[in-house]
Design an enzyme around this catalytic site. Structure first.
Site, PDB file in Angstrom:
ATOM      1  N   HIS A  31      -2.076   3.241  -6.286  1.00 57.20           N
ATOM      2  CA  HIS A  31      -2.980   2.103  -6.129  1.00 57.20           C
ATOM      3  C   HIS A  31      -3.104   1.304  -7.425  1.00 57.20           C
ATOM      4  CE1 HIS A  31      -5.251   0.310  -2.963  1.00 57.20           C
ATOM      5  NE2 HIS A  31      -6.327   0.172  -3.697  1.00 57.20           N
ATOM      6  N   ARG A  44       0.868  -1.176   0.000  1.00 57.78           N
ATOM      7  CA  ARG A  44       0.000   0.000   0.000  1.00 57.78           C
ATOM      8  C   ARG A  44       0.906   1.228   0.000  1.00 57.78           C
ATOM      9  NH1 ARG A  44      -2.382  -3.532   3.824  1.00 57.78           N
ATOM     10  NH2 ARG A  44      -4.482  -4.220   3.213  1.00 57.78           N
ATOM     11  N   HIS A  95      -4.869  -8.680   2.364  1.00 57.09           N
ATOM     12  CA  HIS A  95      -6.332  -8.646   2.421  1.00 57.09           C
ATOM     13  C   HIS A  95      -6.823  -9.575   3.525  1.00 57.09           C
ATOM     14  CE1 HIS A  95      -6.780  -7.316  -2.064  1.00 57.09           C
ATOM     15  NE2 HIS A  95      -6.537  -6.305  -1.257  1.00 57.09           N
ATOM     16  N   ARG A 116      -0.360  -1.122  -7.451  1.00 52.55           N
ATOM     17  CA  ARG A 116      -0.682  -2.246  -6.546  1.00 52.55           C
ATOM     18  C   ARG A 116      -1.641  -3.212  -7.232  1.00 52.55           C
ATOM     19  NH1 ARG A 116      -1.523  -4.011  -0.994  1.00 52.55           N
ATOM     20  NH2 ARG A 116      -3.739  -4.222  -0.493  1.00 52.55           N
ATOM     21  N   TYR A 165      -9.724  -9.608  -8.773  1.00 51.26           N
ATOM     22  CA  TYR A 165      -8.716  -9.733  -9.830  1.00 51.26           C
ATOM     23  C   TYR A 165      -9.030 -10.880 -10.782  1.00 51.26           C
ATOM     24  CZ  TYR A 165      -6.283  -6.416  -6.920  1.00 51.26           C
ATOM     25  OH  TYR A 165      -5.975  -5.296  -6.190  1.00 51.26           O
ATOM     26  N   LYS A 167      -2.751  -2.861   7.547  1.00 49.18           N
ATOM     27  CA  LYS A 167      -3.995  -2.414   8.176  1.00 49.18           C
ATOM     28  C   LYS A 167      -4.261  -3.213   9.442  1.00 49.18           C
ATOM     29  CE  LYS A 167      -6.689  -0.468   4.395  1.00 49.18           C
ATOM     30  NZ  LYS A 167      -7.943  -0.564   3.611  1.00 49.18           N
TER      31      LYS A 167
END
Length: 305
Positions: A250, A145, A276, A253, A285, A175
């Protein structure tokens, strides 16, 4: 405002959210507080109708459904907190429906576009060029990120401070303060080695805080801001002959993940590399790959009729 401060303190203490997540909550809450003030409403005495009017106000101001949903979620959590602290006994958002939105497929660059971008960056031999080249290589090689990229510490990527040997595998806190493993390739390592030679050009020795960061700057945090990196990236894209409107940190990424999947990588592995929490976030994806296959089939002779 006192209750908002208490709520943010609770989030920081109990949910281990990142600094950026806390700031996002704070912005949503302050926007909501300002709206109530303009309407001369008290947060402890509002009704569901007041909330519906607020949602309509957001939509009328061209806020996207995804952003409105996030704000509703924030305020709903805030009222759950107020109830738990006995400040009120009613959550006015309980019967509020979330606006529907289309889950847009992420934008990605083609492999040729990535090569063009990296080729342009590698030709700039200035310290600024070496830094940008390293950042782009590292981002595309790892799927970090942008907030993780810019805040990397020198100690994160060096296996030996004296010889300045760059690690091929290192870890980051993503995160929710969740640690994950990052693996980078030789081109990324080589770009970092070249950058480290000129890194001192960006160190402000009057601000000791920036000494520890891989990409130091005079910014308040001590490292390059996300916004500054995005500007430099778009500028490089323009000079590389790419449309800067279609490139961002992004997008790199997304491109990392999509190209891995295209190359045969397992979806679960990509999930871990991206950090994730839910596999469903990574599955988007696979839809991208389906779209590419559909476009490829248009070149079939029987598809041209």
């Amino acid at each position: 405002m006192e209750f908002i401060s208490q709520f943010l303190e609770m989030l920081l203490a109990e949910r281990a959210l990142s600094k950026n997540s806390i700031l996002s909550y704070k912005r949503d809450l302050l926007d909501f507080h300002n709206y109530l003030a303009k309407q001369k409403l008290s947060e402890l005495n509002i009704t569901t109708d007041n909330i519906r009017n607020w949602v309509e106000y957001l939509a009328e101001n061209s806020l996207q459904a995804r952003s409105i949903n996030r704000k509703i979620s924030t305020i709903k959590s805030y009222y759950e907190f107020l109830i738990s602290e006995n400040h009120t006994n009613l959550n006015p958002l309980l019967n509020i429906d979330l606006p529907k939105y289309q889950n847009k497929l992420p934008e990605i660059l083609s492999i040729d576009d990535i090569k063009s971008l990296l080729e342009y960056c590698s030709q700039d031999i200035s310290p600024e060029g070496a830094r940008l080249n390293a950042m782009i290589h590292l981002l595309y090689a790892s799927g970090l990120r942008v907030s993780e990229l810019v805040s990397l510490k020198l100690s994160d990527i060096l296996s030996n401070k004296v010889s300045r040997e760059v690690k091929k595998i290192f870890s980051v806190l993503g995160k929710g303060n969740k640690e994950r493993i990052i693996v980078i390739n030789e081109p990324a390592i080589n770009s970092l080695v070249k950058y480290l030679v000129v890194r001192d050009n960006f160190v402000n020795k009057t601000k000791p805080k920036n000494l520890i960061y891989l990409f130091p700057s005079s910014a308040a945090a001590g490292y390059m801001t996300r916004q500054n990196f995005a500007i430099l990236l778009k500028s490089a894209a323009l000079y590389a002959g790419l449309n800067p409107e279609h490139i961002s940190p992004h997008v790199l990424r997304h491109s990392f993940a999509s190209h891995l999947l295209e190359g045969g990588a397992d979806l679960r592995v990509i999930q871990e590399l991206l950090g994730h929490a839910d596999i469903s976030t990574t599955q988007i994806y696979t839809h991208l790959q389906t779209n590419h296959l559909k476009k490829a089939l248009l070149h079939h002779p029987l598809s041209k009729n």
